[in-house]
Design an enzyme around this catalytic site. Structure first.
Site, PDB file in Angstrom:
ATOM      1  N   THR A 158     -12.179  19.402  40.130  1.00  0.00           N
ATOM      2  CA  THR A 158     -13.249  18.562  40.663  1.00  0.00           C
ATOM      3  C   THR A 158     -13.116  17.144  40.152  1.00  0.00           C
ATOM      4  O   THR A 158     -12.311  16.857  39.265  1.00  0.00           O
ATOM      5  CB  THR A 158     -14.644  19.134  40.336  1.00  0.00           C
ATOM      6  OG1 THR A 158     -15.615  18.513  41.170  1.00  0.00           O
ATOM      7  CG2 THR A 158     -15.001  18.919  38.877  1.00  0.00           C
TER       8      THR A 158
ATOM      9  N   HIS B 105     -15.368  13.679  38.791  1.00  0.00           N
ATOM     10  CA  HIS B 105     -16.603  13.052  38.337  1.00  0.00           C
ATOM     11  C   HIS B 105     -16.387  11.550  38.335  1.00  0.00           C
ATOM     12  O   HIS B 105     -15.263  11.072  38.076  1.00  0.00           O
ATOM     13  CB  HIS B 105     -16.976  13.495  36.928  1.00  0.00           C
ATOM     14  CG  HIS B 105     -17.186  14.963  36.777  1.00  0.00           C
ATOM     15  ND1 HIS B 105     -18.039  15.689  37.571  1.00  0.00           N
ATOM     16  CD2 HIS B 105     -16.637  15.851  35.905  1.00  0.00           C
ATOM     17  CE1 HIS B 105     -18.016  16.958  37.198  1.00  0.00           C
ATOM     18  NE2 HIS B 105     -17.168  17.083  36.196  1.00  0.00           N
TER      19      HIS B 105
ATOM     20  N   ASP C  60     -12.439  25.493  39.907  1.00  0.00           N
ATOM     21  CA  ASP C  60     -11.115  24.939  40.176  1.00  0.00           C
ATOM     22  C   ASP C  60     -11.082  23.468  39.735  1.00  0.00           C
ATOM     23  O   ASP C  60     -11.456  23.146  38.613  1.00  0.00           O
ATOM     24  CB  ASP C  60     -10.800  25.118  41.670  1.00  0.00           C
ATOM     25  CG  ASP C  60      -9.320  25.118  41.983  1.00  0.00           C
ATOM     26  OD1 ASP C  60      -8.693  24.059  41.843  1.00  0.00           O
ATOM     27  OD2 ASP C  60      -8.790  26.173  42.390  1.00  0.00           O
TER      28      ASP C  60
ATOM     29  N   ARG D  47     -13.967  25.668  31.640  1.00  0.00           N
ATOM     30  CA  ARG D  47     -15.148  25.977  32.451  1.00  0.00           C
ATOM     31  C   ARG D  47     -14.709  26.805  33.634  1.00  0.00           C
ATOM     32  O   ARG D  47     -13.529  26.871  33.973  1.00  0.00           O
ATOM     33  CB  ARG D  47     -15.830  24.688  32.952  1.00  0.00           C
ATOM     34  CG  ARG D  47     -14.937  23.823  33.818  1.00  0.00           C
ATOM     35  CD  ARG D  47     -15.713  22.883  34.727  1.00  0.00           C
ATOM     36  NE  ARG D  47     -14.812  21.969  35.437  1.00  0.00           N
ATOM     37  CZ  ARG D  47     -14.125  22.264  36.527  1.00  0.00           C
ATOM     38  NH1 ARG D  47     -14.191  23.498  37.038  1.00  0.00           N
ATOM     39  NH2 ARG D  47     -13.330  21.383  37.110  1.00  0.00           N
TER      40      ARG D  47
ATOM     41  N   ALA E  64     -22.708  18.786  38.705  1.00  0.00           N
ATOM     42  CA  ALA E  64     -22.475  17.414  39.147  1.00  0.00           C
ATOM     43  C   ALA E  64     -23.117  17.242  40.512  1.00  0.00           C
ATOM     44  O   ALA E  64     -22.735  17.913  41.478  1.00  0.00           O
ATOM     45  CB  ALA E  64     -20.984  17.112  39.218  1.00  0.00           C
TER      46      ALA E  64
ATOM     47  N   CYS F  63     -13.083  21.743  44.323  1.00  0.00           N
ATOM     48  CA  CYS F  63     -13.424  23.126  43.948  1.00  0.00           C
ATOM     49  C   CYS F  63     -12.445  24.139  44.544  1.00  0.00           C
ATOM     50  O   CYS F  63     -12.730  25.337  44.556  1.00  0.00           O
ATOM     51  CB  CYS F  63     -14.856  23.470  44.331  1.00  0.00           C
ATOM     52  SG  CYS F  63     -16.074  22.331  43.646  1.00  0.00           S
TER      53      CYS F  63
END
Length: 217
Positions: free
Chosen positions: A87, A89, A85, A82, A165, A181
């Site tokens: 991230t 979740h 940078d 994707r 998100a 990010c």
């Protein structure tokens, strides 16, 4: 059914809390079926257990622990195709994965990103949160230093993967192991931290789903 016919009816599926690998496999399957004309456009709404994902633009130094240490601290770790940078979740964060045929939505990646941002801005406005886009940066922001939602997408033959998100009720300390990010000096916030109260997660999903259907239905 051809590809155009399959894409004609948008479906939204709420999956609850799903491990990252399982959700990624489902996305790949749905996108492949959409491309063959065997499935409609679909948006998946869900949460993940704690996971760190590295996008195509991930740079050394934006993760503050080794992958081994991250796993020891309870995070899964994935390298994914994707944009963006690194991230996080996890629980309390609403993740959305649109599996769309962008040939039906203007065949323009930038337009798609702005539509995602616009849908989230609109949903947040329904809770009294004044969010906005930030010129030159993907995602949804309160100002130049506070970010409330991240966006990173993948694209193959105009078929989308990955998504957004939105921080709802999540433990923001779980971001502390990364530079979110890859943006130093940016602070992640949540709907709960902005409003000073926990949100009804299902109510947030209702508003986000409604905004997404208006944008892509």
């Amino acid at each position: 059914m051809d590809r155009a016919s399959a894409a004609s009816a948008l479906q939204v599926r709420r999956l609850g809390r799903v491990p990252y690998a399982e959700a990624l496999e489902l996305q790949e399957d749905l996108r492949a079926r959409l491309g063959r004309g065997e499935a409609p456009e679909t948006i998946l709404l869900l949460e993940h257990p704690d996971v760190i994902t590295y996008g195509r633009g991930a740079k050394d130094g934006n993760t503050l622990q080794s992958d081994t240490d991250l796993r020891r601290l309870g995070y899964d770790v994935f390298q994914v195709n994707r944009g963006g940078d690194v991230t996080w979740h996890g629980p309390g964060q609403l993740v959305g994965y649109p599996l769309l045929d962008l040939e039906r939505h203007g065949a323009d990646v930038h337009r798609y990103l702005r539509a995602l941002e616009g849908a989230l801005v609109g949903a947040l406005a329904g809770f009294g949160i004044d969010a906005r886009r930030r010129e030159g940066y993907a995602g949804v922001w309160l100002d130049e230093r506070r970010k409330i939602a991240s966006i990173g997408v993948g694209l193959r033959r105009w078929l989308t993967l990955h998504g957004f998100a939105l921080n709802v009720n999540c433990d923001l300390a779980r971001f502390d192991v990364i530079v979110p990010c890859g943006l130093s000096g940016v602070r992640m916030v949540s709907m709960a931290s902005v409003l000073g109260r926990e949100l009804d997660f299902a109510e947030v999903m209702d508003c986000v789903e409604d905004a997404l259907r208006k944008a892509f239905g």
